[in-house]
Design a protein around this motif. Structure first.
Motif, mmCIF file in Angstrom:
data_model
loop_
_atom_site.group_PDB
_atom_site.id
_atom_site.type_symbol
_atom_site.label_atom_id
_atom_site.label_comp_id
_atom_site.label_asym_id
_atom_site.label_seq_id
_atom_site.Cartn_x
_atom_site.Cartn_y
_atom_site.Cartn_z
ATOM 1 N N PHE A 41 -28.519 17.368 97.556
ATOM 2 C CA PHE A 41 -29.037 16.284 96.727
ATOM 3 C C PHE A 41 -30.232 15.595 97.386
ATOM 4 N N VAL A 42 -30.188 15.460 98.712
ATOM 5 C CA VAL A 42 -31.331 14.901 99.450
ATOM 6 C C VAL A 42 -32.548 15.815 99.284
ATOM 7 N N PHE A 76 -33.724 8.464 89.334
ATOM 8 C CA PHE A 76 -32.615 7.564 89.041
ATOM 9 C C PHE A 76 -31.316 8.348 88.820
ATOM 10 N N THR A 77 -31.395 9.451 88.075
ATOM 11 C CA THR A 77 -30.215 10.262 87.809
ATOM 12 C C THR A 77 -29.704 10.908 89.085
ATOM 13 N N ASN A 78 -30.616 11.385 89.930
ATOM 14 C CA ASN A 78 -30.215 12.009 91.190
ATOM 15 C C ASN A 78 -29.536 10.997 92.112
ATOM 16 N N LEU A 79 -30.055 9.775 92.148
ATOM 17 C CA LEU A 79 -29.432 8.724 92.960
ATOM 18 C C LEU A 79 -28.058 8.356 92.415
ATOM 19 N N THR A 80 -27.890 8.426 91.092
ATOM 20 C CA THR A 80 -26.578 8.178 90.487
ATOM 21 C C THR A 80 -25.586 9.256 90.897
ATOM 22 N N LEU A 119 -22.328 2.764 86.735
ATOM 23 C CA LEU A 119 -21.601 3.783 87.494
ATOM 24 C C LEU A 119 -21.858 3.639 88.989
ATOM 25 N N ILE A 120 -23.107 3.359 89.353
ATOM 26 C CA ILE A 120 -23.448 3.162 90.767
ATOM 27 C C ILE A 120 -22.725 1.939 91.329
ATOM 28 N N LEU A 121 -22.703 0.847 90.567
ATOM 29 C CA LEU A 121 -22.046 -0.378 91.029
ATOM 30 C C LEU A 121 -20.547 -0.179 91.200
ATOM 31 N N LEU A 123 -28.247 3.744 99.760
ATOM 32 C CA LEU A 123 -28.391 2.391 99.235
ATOM 33 C C LEU A 123 -29.807 1.868 99.445
ATOM 34 N N ILE A 124 -30.388 2.149 100.615
ATOM 35 C CA ILE A 124 -31.769 1.729 100.892
ATOM 36 C C ILE A 124 -32.735 2.428 99.938
#
Length: 310
Positions: free
Chosen positions: A59-60, A109-113, A208-210, A238-239
């Motif tokens: 994912f990274v 945004f989707t990848n971070l989710t 979902l992230i929260l 998170l950063i």
């Protein structure tokens, strides 16, 4: 008014900055090259190191690939404009730039989710993690991330492309969907509805992230190992999420309420989401994640092996 395909947009964002174009060109070129370099280092390191073929690192790697796409949607055209006597872009070129930039935003945004979900499984359900996050599922999530982002972007650009454009002047140094919509003299109700649907969709991702991080924090406080794993693997995510959200917020606020400030400051606020996250993300993950950091250091301290990588 002529057909949209015949329109040449004038980008007005550089009007007050052309006196220092050599300085801006040098700085922008250095930033672009460095952004590509640090992202490629992580991509190559993760791709060739079998011990890093795990969901989190995949994912990274996807985040870095997307970062290159985002930076490339802005820098090449910007560098060309700094050397040109006039800052213009064709209608099709403008829509292409919008498509690539917004696909980057949605994919980021989707990848971070997805990464938040991955960290939730790794820390809150460690015994089930291998079964719940197999490489087959990782491939599905990556495919879903890109397909969802491309679909979102395609629909948005299609709705904008149907509008009749009645002005040529774009108030930024690059094309954005909102700037083009503002130039329309036709009904934009469809665009407004789509924006509402899009907002709801990404607010759901935010929820979902929260939820994931609420459970992550709760679990990490219960044991020392979970606490250590949270700071090692979740803190970089998170950063990265905060950097991306803040950069995007600056652009949204500027697009809707900007004006009346220095043009240079406006330009900086407008391009943050295309410049800062692609540059910062690989640095954050390269420094914070011990496995990646040690592998990069090993490659650079063993020159023959480093040469084989390239």
């Amino acid at each position: 008014m002529e057909n949209n395909s015949e329109i040449i947009f004038v980008l007005q964002g550089l009007n007050d900055s052309l006196t220092n174009r050599q300085i801006y060109f040098t700085l922008a070129l250095m930033l672009y090259v460095f952004t590509i370099l640090v992202n490629l280092i992580l991509i190559v390191t993760i791709g060739l190191e079998t011990t890093l073929h795990e969901p989190m690192y995949v994912f990274v790697c996807n985040l870095c690939v997307n970062g290159i796409c985002g930076a490339s949607s802005f820098y090449p055209k910007f560098l060309r404009d700094l050397l040109a006597d006039s800052q213009t872009i064709t209608y099709s070129g403008c829509l292409t730039q919008i498509f690539v930039a917004y696909c980057y935003v949605f994919c980021e945004f989707t990848n971070l989710t997805v990464m938040a979900y991955d960290r939730y499984l790794a820390i809150c359900k460690p015994l089930q993690y291998q079964a719940l996050m197999s490489m087959h599922k990782v491939a599905k999530l990556l495919l879903l991330t890109w397909c969802f982002s491309l679909l979102e972007t395609f629909v948005g650009v299609l709705l904008t492309a149907r509008l009749t454009i009645c002005s040529r002047h774009v108030g930024k140094i690059f094309c954005t969907n909102w700037e083009v919509v503002k130039l329309s003299c036709s009904n934009t109700a469809g665009n407004n509805i789509y924006t509402f649907v899009l907002t709801f969709s990404h607010l759901s991702q935010t929820g979902l992230i929260l939820v994931s991080y609420t459970r992550l924090v709760r679990t990490s406080l219960q044991s020392r190992s979970s606490h250590r794993k949270f700071f090692q693997t979740c803190l970089p995510h998170l950063i990265a999420l905060l950097v991306f959200a803040t950069s995007l917020l600056f652009d949204v606020m500027y697009s809707r309420y900007g004006g009346g400030t220095l043009q240079t400051l406006q330009n900086v606020l407008a391009v943050e989401f295309l410049v800062i996250p692609p540059l910062i993300n690989p640095i954050i993950y390269g420094i914070k994640l011990q496995q990646i950091r040690s592998r990069i250091v090993h490659n650079f301290t063993h020159k023959p092996e480093l040469l084989r990588l390239f």
